[in-house]
Design a protein around this motif. Sequence first.
Motif, PDB file in Angstrom:
ATOM      1  N   ALA A   1       0.836  -1.206   0.000  1.00  0.00           N
ATOM      2  CA  ALA A   1       0.000   0.000   0.000  1.00  0.00           C
ATOM      3  C   ALA A   1       0.869   1.254   0.000  1.00  0.00           C
ATOM      4  N   ASP A   2       1.974   1.221   0.755  1.00  0.00           N
ATOM      5  CA  ASP A   2       2.891   2.362   0.763  1.00  0.00           C
ATOM      6  C   ASP A   2       3.493   2.589  -0.621  1.00  0.00           C
ATOM      7  N   VAL A   3       3.937   1.512  -1.268  1.00  0.00           N
ATOM      8  CA  VAL A   3       4.539   1.627  -2.601  1.00  0.00           C
ATOM      9  C   VAL A   3       3.517   2.168  -3.600  1.00  0.00           C
ATOM     10  N   LEU A   4       2.309   1.608  -3.583  1.00  0.00           N
ATOM     11  CA  LEU A   4       1.268   2.081  -4.504  1.00  0.00           C
ATOM     12  C   LEU A   4       0.905   3.523  -4.209  1.00  0.00           C
ATOM     13  N   GLY A   5       0.890   3.887  -2.926  1.00  0.00           N
ATOM     14  CA  GLY A   5       0.589   5.269  -2.557  1.00  0.00           C
ATOM     15  C   GLY A   5       1.622   6.241  -3.101  1.00  0.00           C
ATOM     16  N   LEU A   6       2.903   5.864  -3.054  1.00  0.00           N
ATOM     17  CA  LEU A   6       3.951   6.723  -3.609  1.00  0.00           C
ATOM     18  C   LEU A   6       3.799   6.862  -5.121  1.00  0.00           C
ATOM     19  N   MET A   7       3.414   5.766  -5.789  1.00  0.00           N
ATOM     20  CA  MET A   7       3.199   5.825  -7.239  1.00  0.00           C
ATOM     21  C   MET A   7       2.056   6.780  -7.577  1.00  0.00           C
ATOM     22  N   VAL A   8       0.955   6.654  -6.853  1.00  0.00           N
ATOM     23  CA  VAL A   8      -0.202   7.526  -7.093  1.00  0.00           C
ATOM     24  C   VAL A   8       0.160   8.973  -6.783  1.00  0.00           C
ATOM     25  N   ALA A   9       0.942   9.193  -5.716  1.00  0.00           N
ATOM     26  CA  ALA A   9       1.369  10.547  -5.372  1.00  0.00           C
ATOM     27  C   ALA A   9       2.213  11.148  -6.489  1.00  0.00           C
ATOM     28  N   ALA A  10       3.075  10.321  -7.114  1.00  0.00           N
ATOM     29  CA  ALA A  10       3.888  10.810  -8.231  1.00  0.00           C
ATOM     30  C   ALA A  10       3.008  11.235  -9.399  1.00  0.00           C
ATOM     31  N   VAL A  11       1.949  10.471  -9.671  1.00  0.00           N
ATOM     32  CA  VAL A  11       1.013  10.834 -10.733  1.00  0.00           C
ATOM     33  C   VAL A  11       0.326  12.158 -10.390  1.00  0.00           C
ATOM     34  N   TRP A  12      -0.052  12.317  -9.128  1.00  0.00           N
ATOM     35  CA  TRP A  12      -0.741  13.543  -8.706  1.00  0.00           C
ATOM     36  C   TRP A  12       0.170  14.755  -8.865  1.00  0.00           C
ATOM     37  N   PHE A  13       1.426  14.642  -8.417  1.00  0.00           N
ATOM     38  CA  PHE A  13       2.356  15.762  -8.553  1.00  0.00           C
ATOM     39  C   PHE A  13       2.612  16.083 -10.025  1.00  0.00           C
ATOM     40  N   ALA A  14       2.703  15.043 -10.863  1.00  0.00           N
ATOM     41  CA  ALA A  14       2.914  15.278 -12.292  1.00  0.00           C
ATOM     42  C   ALA A  14       1.706  15.985 -12.906  1.00  0.00           C
ATOM     43  N   ALA A  15       0.505  15.582 -12.507  1.00  0.00           N
ATOM     44  CA  ALA A  15      -0.706  16.228 -13.019  1.00  0.00           C
ATOM     45  C   ALA A  15      -0.764  17.694 -12.571  1.00  0.00           C
ATOM     46  N   ARG A  16      -0.357  17.935 -11.341  1.00  0.00           N
ATOM     47  CA  ARG A  16      -0.325  19.317 -10.826  1.00  0.00           C
ATOM     48  C   ARG A  16       0.692  20.152 -11.602  1.00  0.00           C
ATOM     49  N   HIS A  17       1.863  19.569 -11.841  1.00  0.00           N
ATOM     50  CA  HIS A  17       2.890  20.269 -12.621  1.00  0.00           C
ATOM     51  C   HIS A  17       2.393  20.513 -14.040  1.00  0.00           C
ATOM     52  N   GLU A  18       1.694  19.549 -14.582  1.00  0.00           N
ATOM     53  CA  GLU A  18       1.162  19.676 -15.946  1.00  0.00           C
ATOM     54  C   GLU A  18       0.196  20.844 -16.047  1.00  0.00           C
ATOM     55  N   ARG A  19      -0.683  20.974 -15.068  1.00  0.00           N
ATOM     56  CA  ARG A  19      -1.644  22.084 -15.092  1.00  0.00           C
ATOM     57  C   ARG A  19      -0.946  23.427 -14.936  1.00  0.00           C
ATOM     58  N   ARG A  20       0.044  23.473 -14.053  1.00  0.00           N
ATOM     59  CA  ARG A  20       0.727  24.747 -13.809  1.00  0.00           C
ATOM     60  C   ARG A  20       1.576  25.192 -14.980  1.00  0.00           C
ATOM     61  N   ARG A  21       2.172  24.246 -15.688  1.00  0.00           N
ATOM     62  CA  ARG A  21       3.055  24.590 -16.809  1.00  0.00           C
ATOM     63  C   ARG A  21       2.351  24.550 -18.163  1.00  0.00           C
ATOM     64  N   GLY A  22       1.060  24.255 -18.159  1.00  0.00           N
ATOM     65  CA  GLY A  22       0.309  24.267 -19.408  1.00  0.00           C
ATOM     66  C   GLY A  22       0.698  23.165 -20.366  1.00  0.00           C
ATOM     67  N   LEU A  23       0.913  21.942 -19.837  1.00  0.00           N
ATOM     68  CA  LEU A  23       1.320  20.825 -20.693  1.00  0.00           C
ATOM     69  C   LEU A  23       0.145  19.964 -21.132  1.00  0.00           C
ATOM     70  N   ALA A  24      -1.073  20.366 -20.777  1.00  0.00           N
ATOM     71  CA  ALA A  24      -2.225  19.505 -21.050  1.00  0.00           C
ATOM     72  C   ALA A  24      -2.386  19.206 -22.526  1.00  0.00           C
ATOM     73  N   GLY A  25      -1.958  20.120 -23.389  1.00  0.00           N
ATOM     74  CA  GLY A  25      -2.107  19.877 -24.815  1.00  0.00           C
ATOM     75  C   GLY A  25      -0.987  19.078 -25.430  1.00  0.00           C
ATOM     76  N   VAL A  26       0.021  18.724 -24.614  1.00  0.00           N
ATOM     77  CA  VAL A  26       1.170  18.003 -25.150  1.00  0.00           C
ATOM     78  C   VAL A  26       0.999  16.532 -24.822  1.00  0.00           C
ATOM     79  N   GLY A  27       0.436  15.792 -25.753  1.00  0.00           N
ATOM     80  CA  GLY A  27       0.117  14.395 -25.497  1.00  0.00           C
ATOM     81  C   GLY A  27       1.107  13.447 -26.101  1.00  0.00           C
ATOM     82  N   ARG A  28       0.587  12.471 -26.832  1.00  0.00           N
ATOM     83  CA  ARG A  28       1.438  11.405 -27.363  1.00  0.00           C
ATOM     84  C   ARG A  28       2.431  11.913 -28.391  1.00  0.00           C
ATOM     85  N   SER A  29       2.183  13.097 -28.966  1.00  0.00           N
ATOM     86  CA  SER A  29       3.063  13.563 -30.027  1.00  0.00           C
ATOM     87  C   SER A  29       4.427  13.992 -29.528  1.00  0.00           C
TER      88      SER A  29
END
Length: 316
Positions: free
Chosen positions: A274-302
């Motif tokens: 559970a701790d390991v999975l929690g750290l993984m999910v936290a990393a996704v959350w921080f990345a999503a937060r960084h994505e919103r702040r830096r305006g990366l939402a439009g930069v997808g698979r390309s």
Amino acid sequence: MSGTNVSGVARRLPRFAWPVFLVGAILLLTLGNPAVYGVGVPLAALVFALILPTSRPLWAGHPDWADISAIGALYIAVVALFWLAFRVFTQGNTLGLFLTFAAGMLLGVLGPIFYNTWIRRRSLAALGISRANLRQAFALGLVLAAVQFAITLWGYPLPRPVDWVPLAALAVTVGFFEAVFFRGFIQARLEASFGPVPGVAGASALYAAYHVGYGMAGSEMLFLFGLGVVYAVAYSVARNLIVLWPLLVPLGSFYNNLRGGAIQMPWEAILGFADVLGLMVAAVWFAARHERRRGLAGVGRSGDPKEKRRNVRRRD
């Protein structure tokens, strides 16, 4: 039938053909022949790829060497940590095994997220983590998981809860690591550099070979190559990790560990996973937060923002 109707059917054909292929490939698990599965399923997938109409070229020749280098470095490090956990520490040193095993899984998720979001400035969609195609991907994953459950776990006599509940926690955690590392990262980057056929084949081969860290034999890894093709095709069709996790991949891993009976863990192991999975999910959350702040939402698979701007200019 008019020419317009024929072309419309041709365009819709892959939408139904690939799910049928995937269901058939999972049903072939009942054969129980690793060599047949490891050779037959990849060959059948290649035939489907060659005969079905597609809007994407099957092969490409524009490798991104930064991506290839990142794949190589992270792959070697992850396999080395798994080898250390299962071939050096083993269950005779529980603490050493868990720490190196956990480090390998965390590196396989946090490494791609950091490289993708902070170094290459891509959105999480490039790793298959997005709301795009969410319903269709979940529906396909649910169907595939139901078929797999019916031929493996349906009616299977479960042991005492202490002998299977920690295994379920293990399967969910490992399943997330494998989905992100092998599909969202390795397969997606190989497809971007070399095309879908080499991407699926390469990611499946690396998925099979990484099990050397678990100490598996060649015949087992041949079977896992075929299974890797199934997972890779499912991801290539859906382009969303929810097609694989939390149902399809964890169910397969759970059944394999349950049937093998070689892994025994106490209740406390659940907290570790559970701790390991929690750290993984936290990393996704921080990345999503960084994505919103830096305006990366439009930069997808390309790829990165420069690639996106070049694509916009081409369309204009």
